[in-house]
Design a protein around this motif. Structure first.
Motif, PDB file in Angstrom:
ATOM      1  N   LEU A 288      21.325 -57.242  62.692  1.00 36.21           N
ATOM      2  CA  LEU A 288      20.258 -58.361  62.140  1.00 36.21           C
ATOM      3  C   LEU A 288      21.131 -59.557  62.431  1.00 36.21           C
ATOM      4  N   GLY A 289      22.511 -59.700  62.141  1.00 42.21           N
ATOM      5  CA  GLY A 289      22.928 -60.863  62.533  1.00 42.21           C
ATOM      6  C   GLY A 289      23.227 -61.818  61.387  1.00 42.21           C
ATOM      7  N   PHE A 290      22.957 -61.159  60.009  1.00 41.22           N
ATOM      8  CA  PHE A 290      23.220 -62.002  58.940  1.00 41.22           C
ATOM      9  C   PHE A 290      24.470 -62.222  58.439  1.00 41.22           C
ATOM     10  N   GLY A 291      25.519 -61.604  59.036  1.00 38.58           N
ATOM     11  CA  GLY A 291      27.032 -61.736  58.497  1.00 38.58           C
ATOM     12  C   GLY A 291      27.489 -60.343  57.893  1.00 38.58           C
ATOM     13  N   ASP A 292      28.379 -59.673  58.523  1.00 36.91           N
ATOM     14  CA  ASP A 292      28.951 -58.449  58.180  1.00 36.91           C
ATOM     15  C   ASP A 292      29.228 -58.464  56.658  1.00 36.91           C
ATOM     16  N   ASP A 293      30.041 -59.602  56.158  1.00 38.66           N
ATOM     17  CA  ASP A 293      30.300 -59.978  54.841  1.00 38.66           C
ATOM     18  C   ASP A 293      29.078 -59.570  53.872  1.00 38.66           C
ATOM     19  N   LYS A 294      27.953 -59.768  54.312  1.00 32.51           N
ATOM     20  CA  LYS A 294      26.885 -59.680  53.438  1.00 32.51           C
ATOM     21  C   LYS A 294      26.351 -58.388  52.751  1.00 32.51           C
ATOM     22  N   TYR A 295      27.079 -57.364  53.548  1.00 31.75           N
ATOM     23  CA  TYR A 295      26.686 -55.863  53.028  1.00 31.75           C
ATOM     24  C   TYR A 295      28.163 -55.095  52.504  1.00 31.75           C
ATOM     25  N   ARG A 296      27.575 -54.132  51.888  1.00 31.31           N
ATOM     26  CA  ARG A 296      28.945 -53.469  51.200  1.00 31.31           C
ATOM     27  C   ARG A 296      28.208 -51.830  50.899  1.00 31.31           C
ATOM     28  N   PHE A 297      28.943 -50.969  50.859  1.00 34.54           N
ATOM     29  CA  PHE A 297      28.506 -49.728  50.260  1.00 34.54           C
ATOM     30  C   PHE A 297      28.941 -49.407  48.877  1.00 34.54           C
TER      31      PHE A 297
ATOM     32  N   LEU B 141      15.103 -66.270  61.685  1.00 33.90           N
ATOM     33  CA  LEU B 141      14.743 -64.700  61.724  1.00 33.90           C
ATOM     34  C   LEU B 141      15.433 -63.847  63.115  1.00 33.90           C
ATOM     35  N   PRO B 142      15.879 -62.861  63.046  1.00 32.57           N
ATOM     36  CA  PRO B 142      16.150 -62.427  64.136  1.00 32.57           C
ATOM     37  C   PRO B 142      15.225 -62.209  65.144  1.00 32.57           C
ATOM     38  N   ALA B 143      15.377 -62.618  66.434  1.00 34.45           N
ATOM     39  CA  ALA B 143      14.020 -62.617  67.514  1.00 34.45           C
ATOM     40  C   ALA B 143      13.373 -61.657  67.487  1.00 34.45           C
ATOM     41  N   ALA B 144      13.702 -60.255  67.252  1.00 29.61           N
ATOM     42  CA  ALA B 144      13.141 -59.237  67.672  1.00 29.61           C
ATOM     43  C   ALA B 144      12.067 -59.134  66.347  1.00 29.61           C
TER      44      ALA B 144
END
Length: 258
Positions: free
Chosen positions: A40-49, A148-151
């Protein structure tokens, strides 16, 4: 409020696997689902497990995908290895065998289940909170832009005649007619073009297509990109391909080629 609702929407998938292979598939789905979120392109560092240490009685592995909301990391999706609990109980209480014959191994077994479960409401909040931006501009002004992601953008393009005369509205209407059967596009001729740009920024429209005097001479239009505000001249007959390339889900799916 979304994190405290009594009722909420989820999208779930149950993926059937051979007993003994569930951990391989659990790790595979962890990788695939995280790739989707990051696409979605919001930044890989925005997510974690967040792997679960204390498991439900039916599970042998569980993790959450967490997103960095403005109020901290919170769960948006769960990925669970549920062993044969689901189908095993269906078989037990229905009194009917629910088994799969595996032609590769020559065995019959109750499949194990790897489940992914994503919160629709939470994903909506994730997208909106990540996309909303108040951006300072030169001269001290500020623009509100929904990145927003264009899709996912509800409106893919806005078509704007520079002025309401000299044949520009007619050309703009023709462009709308060319695009509207494949994409949600809008026509806007009210106020200055700058104010129209700001309106489209605020609702997340990826492209503004402006018909101006040069359009009437050479068949090109000015295309303004929402995120960068850069403008380029594009031939009218290239507009459909441009919108398709940027706004199609294909662009997101290509990022999942793991």
């Amino acid at each position: 409020f979304i994190f405290r609702m009594r009722e909420f929407e989820q999208m779930e998938m149950q993926f059937f696997v051979r007993p003994g292979e569930e951990m391989m598939w659990w790790n595979r789905w962890k990788e695939t689902r995280m790739a989707w979120h990051r696409a979605l392109g919001f930044g890989d560092d925005k997510y974690r497990f967040h792997d679960h240490e204390k498991l439900a009685h039916y599970a042998n592995a569980a993790t959450d995908v967490e997103f960095a909301f403005p109020f901290g990391f919170k769960e948006v999706e769960g990925i669970h290895s549920r062993t044969d609990f689901d189908l095993g109980n269906h078989q037990k209480f229905s009194g009917r065998k629910i088994q799969y014959f595996d032609s590769e191994t020559g065995e019959s077994y109750v499949p194990y289940v790897v489940e992914t479960s994503i919160g629709v409401d939470r994903m909506f909040l994730q997208v909106m909170s990540a996309a909303y931006c108040e951006e300072p501009l030169e001269g001290g002004d500020t623009r509100v832009v929904l990145r927003l992601p264009a899709a996912l953008a509800p409106v893919k393009a806005a078509v704007l005649p520079l002025v309401k005369k000299d044949g520009m509205p007619e050309v703009a209407r023709k462009i709308v007619d060319e695009l509207k059967y494949d994409y949600n596009v809008v026509y806007d001729e009210k106020d200055s073009v700058g104010k129209r740009y700001r309106r489209q920024d605020a609702v997340g429209t990826p492209f503004c297509i402006t018909v101006d005097g040069q359009t009437l001479e050479d068949g090109t239009v000015t295309v303004r990109h929402r995120d960068t505000m850069l403008q380029e001249r594009v031939a009218i007959d290239r507009l459909h391909a441009m919108v398709d390339e940027e706004c199609s889900f294909r662009k997101l799916f290509r990022k999942l080629d793991l």
